[in-house]
Design an enzyme around this catalytic site. Structure first.
Site, PDB file in Angstrom:
ATOM      1  N   LYS B 112      45.410 -27.312  14.155  1.00 58.43           N
ATOM      2  CA  LYS B 112      46.483 -28.311  14.274  1.00 58.43           C
ATOM      3  C   LYS B 112      46.089 -29.510  13.438  1.00 58.43           C
ATOM      4  O   LYS B 112      45.008 -30.079  13.641  1.00 58.43           O
ATOM      5  CB  LYS B 112      46.698 -28.729  15.727  1.00 58.43           C
ATOM      6  N   SER B 186      49.482 -25.400  12.490  1.00 58.94           N
ATOM      7  CA  SER B 186      50.659 -26.217  12.759  1.00 58.94           C
ATOM      8  C   SER B 186      50.290 -27.677  12.596  1.00 58.94           C
ATOM      9  O   SER B 186      49.132 -28.016  12.367  1.00 58.94           O
ATOM     10  CB  SER B 186      51.220 -25.924  14.151  1.00 58.94           C
TER      11      SER B 186
END
Lengths: 325, 325, 325, 325
Positions: B112, B186
């Site tokens: 992330k 992400s």
């Protein structure tokens, strides 16, 4: 209601008004003016009540058919039934299937009925009539959903799936125990009357086609899709159609109605809350079919929340398979 | 980069801030402050860069973890990695997976990284810096897609999947031959630094878990999903996991990146044109996994158009399976 | 129903959970625990029934208020009324207005009532109760619209705008001749009871504030907005507030209900067909107000199709103006 | 580039393919085959690159024009310029304006240029060409926005608004100090070449029409709209056009480009974050114009984020007013 022996050809469309695939079939003698009975297809666009892709396709196909049959555009509706379902979200290829001509043993009934528009509501109310809904969408209280479901209950009654005595305005979109296992219905503001195509098999038929159907048990039931394909005569091994068998698959028709519950197999999903549930629900059906058949030229309509088309939570899947080499 | 032996528990969430499932694990002694290394989950909401469901979940989980570990909220990031992926369109159940603690044989790397926001762009430009994109979405030229893909190429380089010499700013989202087969990445505006979780198997481990992975060959490839599950040790018969085997499946992680082509197996699809392709693309991945596993509590992120996460057109699927009773 | 003398401060919010503006008011002695009666605001997010921005703001503001008042979070609702309206599409700045403490001459009644959710519908139906709608949106048949409109008719009855004898379940969202000219109502699934704030002027008040209101005659009526501002004591020249007068404008509250007709001043519009009519309808109200006042920190809720809040086609606009230097 | 003396008639459209208004003008002798030079209009639909409403309108209008002029459909583009702008969100009435025939003193230049499609990108890349963007939308990095803005800079150069030496690929959508104050540009995948209509006044003209324009200073500047109308000769009192003057207003052309900043007059707005900013941005321009003119048959295109059409933050508004009774 017409009953037909089915020959069927599937033409991908390059745009909503693309009639080149049909013209090739005509040029090749595959379809003939006196045996063309229906055009059934998926058109690209929003899929909403004001989907101009679908409306434009209807106009263009009707013009082409009028020339092919040598009749006036206004007379086409007497000869050829149009069932165009708008919206190809995800993995649904825009296409038109030409259907040619006696069926018993009904496996699929496709119906297209008129839908409400702002203009027709205004007209109704000016005549002091009420309408079932002012919501023109296919949402849970949408006029499109009511139109589709009333038509489905009509088919269910005609086929003896539900007794006439159980039907009334009050049960539409309220009593989900009443449903048809073979009705796929849709609606559009451009229609002025309902149109019906019945697909089935006949023991006296010489058709090289066989249709079968099944109902999925819930929204993620790939096995239900395989059952529909098996019902039409396709063989499977290890989850996929036999490679040698796949070319015999002519077409798949499927509904993708969103379940009325926020749970699938005991776990919560948020699909009922999704602002774009209509598009996503339809798209998910397209994936369920494509992931089993390995192809994207499937007729998948849906996105409604609950329906009398199929049992609560499940959906109807029908498949047409060629029986000979 | 931390390497871990994995224990994993999956808790469905009733709302973005729901920590009751984690609290039950804590109360039952299943998770302990000194072995909790990561919280990985799907949160309900729009999935967009300004998805307040994801941001709220991050705040609530961080507060809960701070209490569980007896440390300040600001110190949580030093101890526990958070990978929250927003948006559960379709058949993806909102959930949190708690991950506990030595991996080799890497099967999955979750990352992330920070994403651009209107505020951070304004800040950068006030310092006379340029940004890769002013589009904050995960669209084909979106800042979110660039952030995810730069991270994926970083993982690919670290694992030797691509040579460092082949990397430059110019190849990001341009040269699709460069990719990782195990990176799921992400990004979010709320992150100030990148966070990485590595999942793998070790021959010296006593873990009751086994992770495996595979890559789908295209967007509708259910067989690719079955291959990932087989890689982790699950058995299949006739397309579905053996009923007796299914309880051993702990969790599935999958990307659902939209293909860069408008064709799937030779037929045109209109997904690249869909206004809501981001939501639909992610939802379709959810269906592909759920239709194979028969469950909806899967970690499925995606919706980007093309990606260095997996080969062109294909997607990464990883599965964790319990190896003992 | 409480009646109050109004002092009001408007704080822009940097995020849904931003309480820094309120804290500054508290630190500066502008607001006090015993006189804070309501927090009214617009929060960023989707504006839909599952708008996590609004829900998170509610949680964060409730926590802050509990600390400010020195009471338990659960007791905040007994002391301070929260009216948070989700969604700031277009030119509506997210903000919170703190309202302090006797009003006659009612100009505005703000109401927040409970809304249906998937969970509460499931609960109701498990108890064999029916619900007015399964559509959770603010569409024409949406549960949110029914909740807001039932509340508006309640206000209209309480204020004598409509006779009690004219009210029944059948008239809600059917008889548009029944309406309130001062009720702005909204609903949310997180509410368990209705909350009401009444704004008005009193001849015995020493308040430095004056509230006024007007109703627009149709959806594009900027003059109606100017009338509301004039009613509160603002002067205009040539379409714009006098520059010297503008600083006296404290706040504007406006509804932006979409007309039920597809015509505005004799010309057709397609707003009733727009898939995103809810967002666009709300945004248009924001522009109508901002284009007159020259500022974007306005409370504008709406997006419903037709309403008992205001006359058919028109909308309620209320303004608070400081009466002294 | 053609230069014309303008006569103009505005026909509302009942559907994208509605040519009845034009036919009435033709039947009444108002428009003639040898003087019809352009059809400029707004069509209902999504407004996106695959807006089938706009494409269908283009086909239908081209067929009608071919019959009216007695020439082949393929030759229509040599004689009559089509500028159709898709999408009528909010208060924009679908309509077609027929423009007849010498202008100096340019007040408005309308341009329609080709846009990228999935097919044309595939074609370009097969020829080893790169494209500016793979994003087909009008988002901040969208191909549609680049096409429109390159055309605007072309107009700016032609009219001497920016020096040719300042132009290069690098400045497009990067250097916002370069802009035209009179160029309104749009693009569509159905176009194979650019088309230009120039509107202006001439001292030697006997035209009963006068065109004027102005630029708004920011996104909520109603006074800028009034200035455009004053520039064309309309009188105002108290914010609204004089009732007696309004019938002289023939048509308004306006852009509604979203500002590149998240602030309007010092306050934050979330429009840059809105998932449907394109539709909302266009709709807000429609409201700004309609709230000043009191009518909804305005040509308003927009929804792009930043543009070389008008100065940063501001938008171009042009008005055509009849100079005689």
């Amino acid at each position: 209601m017409k009953a037909q022996r089915v020959e069927m050809f599937v033409c991908p469309s390059a745009s909503p008004s693309d009639t080149s695939g049909l013209q090739q079939l005509a040029d090749g003698g595959k379809i003939k003016p006196d045996t063309l009975v229906a055009l059934v297809g998926k058109t690209e666009g929003t899929g909403a009540h004001d989907d101009w892709g679908r409306v434009w396709a209807d106009v263009a196909l009707r013009e082409w058919t009028s020339k092919f049959l040598g009749i006036a555009v206004a007379d086409v509706a007497q000869r050829v039934i149009f069932v165009l379902s708008g919206g190809c979200p995800g993995v649904i290829t825009p296409h038109i299937a030409a259907v040619l001509t006696d069926a018993r043993d009904v496996h699929l009934v496709m119906v297209k009925v008129p839908g409400l528009t702002n203009a027709s509501i205004k007209d109704a109310e000016s005549r002091r009539k009420t309408v079932v809904s002012h919501d023109l969408t296919f949402g849970p209280e949408g006029a499109g959903a009511y139109a589709n479901d009333a038509a489905a209950l009509g088919v269910a009654m005609a086929l003896g799936e539900v007794p006439e005595s159980s039907l009334s305005d009050e049960v539409v979109r309220r009593n989900w125990d009443l449903y048809s296992s073979v009705a796929m219905t849709s609606s559009g503001g451009e229609k002025r009357h309902g149109e019906v195509v019945v697909f089935g098999n006949s023991s006296t038929s010489h058709s090289p086609m066989r249709i079968g159907h099944a109902v999925t048990r819930d929204f993620i039931d790939a096995e239900g899709v395989r059952n529909a394909l098996r019902s039409a005569g396709l063989r499977f091994s290890d989850g996929l159609p036999d490679e040698s068998d796949l070319p015999r698959l002519v077409h798949v028709f499927a509904k993708s109605v969103i379940p009325g519950s926020d749970q699938v197999r005991g776990q919560r999903i948020t699909l009922l809350d999704d602002a774009d549930a209509y598009q996503i629900g339809k798209a998910l059906g397209g994936m369920l079919i494509a992931s089993v058949t390995g192809r994207t030229t499937n007729y998948v309509s849906g996105g409604e929340r609950n329906s009398h088309q199929g049992p609560p939570g499940g959906n109807i899947v029908a498949a047409v398979v060629r029986t000979e080499g």
